[in-house]
Design an enzyme around this catalytic site. Sequence first.
Site, short mmCIF file in Angstrom:
data_model
loop_
_atom_site.label_atom_id
_atom_site.label_comp_id
_atom_site.label_asym_id
_atom_site.label_seq_id
_atom_site.Cartn_x
_atom_site.Cartn_y
_atom_site.Cartn_z
N GLY A 145 0.80 -1.21 0.00
CA GLY A 145 0.00 0.00 0.00
C GLY A 145 0.83 1.27 0.00
N SER B 148 3.81 6.10 -8.14
CA SER B 148 3.84 5.75 -9.56
C SER B 148 4.73 4.54 -9.84
CB SER B 148 4.28 6.94 -10.40
OG SER B 148 5.53 7.43 -9.98
N HIS C 211 4.67 1.79 -8.04
CA HIS C 211 3.75 0.65 -7.92
C HIS C 211 2.85 0.56 -9.15
CE1 HIS C 211 4.49 1.50 -3.51
NE2 HIS C 211 4.70 0.20 -3.56
N GLY D 167 9.21 -4.75 -8.43
CA GLY D 167 10.07 -3.63 -8.77
C GLY D 167 11.53 -3.92 -8.48
N GLN E 133 15.43 -8.42 -3.05
CA GLN E 133 14.14 -9.07 -2.88
C GLN E 133 13.72 -9.81 -4.14
OE1 GLN E 133 10.53 -7.20 -0.87
NE2 GLN E 133 9.97 -6.90 -3.01
N SER F 57 9.90 5.55 -3.37
CA SER F 57 9.69 4.62 -2.27
C SER F 57 8.62 5.17 -1.36
CB SER F 57 10.99 4.43 -1.47
OG SER F 57 10.75 3.71 -0.27
N ARG G 283 8.73 5.09 1.69
CA ARG G 283 9.41 5.71 2.82
C ARG G 283 9.99 7.09 2.49
NH1 ARG G 283 10.35 0.15 3.89
NH2 ARG G 283 9.70 -0.44 5.99
#
Length: 287
Positions: free
Chosen positions: A31, A35, A37, A149, A155, A187, A189
């Site tokens: 969530g 952009s 995502h 991404g 990851q 990000s 964050r």
Amino acid sequence: MKTTNEIIEVRKQVKAWRKEGLTVAFVPTMGNLHSGHISLITEALQHADRIVASIFVNPMQFGANEDIDSYPRTMQADQEKLAAAGTDLLFTPTSDIIYPKGTDKQSYIEVPNVSEGYCGESRPGHFRGVATVVCKLFNIVQPDVACFGLKDYQQVQVIQTMVEDLSMPIKIIPVATVREASGLALSSRNGYLTEEEKKIAPALSQNIHWLAEKIQHDTDFIGLAKQAASFIDNAGLKTDYIHICHAQTLQPASEDDTELVILAAAHCGKARLIDNLQVHLNKPLTS
């Protein structure tokens, strides 16, 4: 776009699509969408007939001193963005639905080697949590393809390795990092950054690019990485790590490697920034 927090509803819808001969792509998120995502949804539309996205802030991938309680939740705005991008189904489970026994009693997935070091060292248990929740979401949605991404390069390698090792019939599609005009990787964050911190945060990507140019002609990978870390710190950030690695194994790069990736992380105020850059050497370097 249909939204549900019920596993049975996700499976029912996917089963109906399968009966129609349609293919399914999956984009898992936590969530607070930006952009970057949405670029995953855009890419997914190129590979499948129907798109499933999920929003789940996964407690298993957060450490004891990390920011899960303060992690931004923007569900209504996220739903609007996903619907506008062409998502067909949004899965929004709670922690009780994903981990009905609690995270301490949940079976988990451990991916060796590629999950070790870098963010795996800085955030112990993080990739166990990532692999576990992604595996579970894959089992719920059972997609043909899934988009992730490349900002989270390690990851992506962890998930790709898990899929290969466990013979999952899912194609993983890495999607290029979306950046601000300054070069800063998008990000969730980044919302923690103050206006002043936003001015210095691009030093991370700038020095990764500086390092990428240097390693085309210099084999002192460790020394150059130390220089880049110094430049990052002098810009006002605090380097967590910066390493030059083999692009697939994530082991320290050797002079014979031609496909490399620079992995880096740094703290800027309350935000922990990560970034990377894949580098192709024209020919193996020799000292």
